[in-house]
Design an enzyme around this catalytic site. Sequence first.
Site, PDB file in Angstrom:
ATOM      1  N   ASP A  26      45.024  15.073  82.503  1.00  0.00           N
ATOM      2  CA  ASP A  26      45.995  16.170  82.726  1.00  0.00           C
ATOM      3  C   ASP A  26      46.736  16.150  84.065  1.00  0.00           C
ATOM      4  OD1 ASP A  26      44.764  16.780  80.366  1.00  0.00           O
ATOM      5  OD2 ASP A  26      44.059  18.760  80.942  1.00  0.00           O
ATOM      6  N   LYS A 131      46.107  16.871  73.899  1.00  0.00           N
ATOM      7  CA  LYS A 131      44.942  17.665  73.488  1.00  0.00           C
ATOM      8  C   LYS A 131      45.276  19.156  73.562  1.00  0.00           C
ATOM      9  CE  LYS A 131      42.841  17.395  78.129  1.00  0.00           C
ATOM     10  NZ  LYS A 131      42.722  18.793  78.518  1.00  0.00           N
ATOM     11  N   CYS A 164      39.055  20.912  82.946  1.00  0.00           N
ATOM     12  CA  CYS A 164      39.252  19.844  81.950  1.00  0.00           C
ATOM     13  C   CYS A 164      38.457  18.581  82.235  1.00  0.00           C
ATOM     14  CB  CYS A 164      40.740  19.557  81.784  1.00  0.00           C
ATOM     15  SG  CYS A 164      41.557  20.944  80.976  1.00  0.00           S
TER      16      CYS A 164
HETATM   17  C1  C5J Z   1      42.904  21.734  83.192  1.00  0.00           C
HETATM   18  C2  C5J Z   1      43.191  24.111  83.192  1.00  0.00           C
HETATM   19  N1  C5J Z   1      43.566  20.611  82.920  1.00  0.00           N
HETATM   20  N2  C5J Z   1      42.664  24.269  84.392  1.00  0.00           N
HETATM   21  N3  C5J Z   1      43.386  22.886  82.661  1.00  0.00           N
HETATM   22  O1  C5J Z   1      41.930  21.728  83.913  1.00  0.00           O
HETATM   23  O2  C5J Z   1      43.548  25.084  82.549  1.00  0.00           O
END
Ligand code: C5J
Length: 222
Positions: A26, A131, A164
Site C-alpha cells: 500500500d 485488495k 495493513c
Molecule cells: C493501511 C490503513 N494500508 N491504515 N491502511 O495500513 O487504513
Amino acid sequence: MTNIRIDAEPDAVLGVLEETAALIIDMQRDFLEPGGYGEALRNDVSRLRSAIAPCKVLLEGLRARGVFVVYTREGHRPDLSDAPPAKLARGEPSRRIGEVGAMGRILVRGEPGHDIIDELAPRPGEPVVDKPGKGAFYNTDLHSILEHRDIRTLLVCGVTTEVCVHTTVREANDRGYRCLVVADCCASYSPEFHEIGLRMITAQGGILGWVTDSKRVLEPLR
Ligand code: C5J
C-alpha cells in the site's frame, strides 16, 4: 538455488533467494500524500515518508539479484460494491471513501490517489494486487501468485506497520510463509504503534515472524 542467511530478530533466517519475494504494501498516494484517505482520517501523512528512501534502495538491490517483487494497493471498485458499509461510514462525511478529494475519489481504484507513489512505481512484470481489505490475502489472488513461483519467504515493506502490514503478516504466517518485516521500509502515522507493532511480531520467539532492516537484507546479496 542460492541459500541466504538474513540477520533478524529474534534470530537469523535461512532461506533460498529464488523462493523469496518482496511484498510492498500500500505505498499509495492515498496514504502517503496530502488529500487522500490517510489525511481524511486526520493523520499526518508526512510521517510515512521515512520508508520511501530505504524501500527504494532495497528494491534496487533485490531487483539486481532477480528477486520477485509484488505490490498491493488498498481500494474499492468505483461503485463501492466491495466496500463494507461499516468501512464506508468512517471519517467525516465529505471525506469518506468514494468522495472526491485532491487526488480523485478517495480510495477508489483507477483514481490518481489509489496508485503507487511515483518514487516506488512498479516495474514491468511486477504484479500489483488490488485488495479491498487490510490483509493482502483477503479476497485476492496473492496466494496463487506466490505459490506459482514457489515463494516461501516474504520481505514485507510498506504502510502502515500496525494495520495493513500487520494484518498481511498474520495472514501470511497462517498460510506458512516465513515473513521478515523490514523495519526501516515500513512506517506508521504513529511512531509508537510502529515500534510496538514490530515488537509484537518478534515476541514469543517470533510468533508472527521476524524483523530486520534493509541493510541486513542486502548484506548477504552483495
Ligand atoms: C493501511 C490503513 N494500508 N491504515 N491502511 O495500513 O487504513
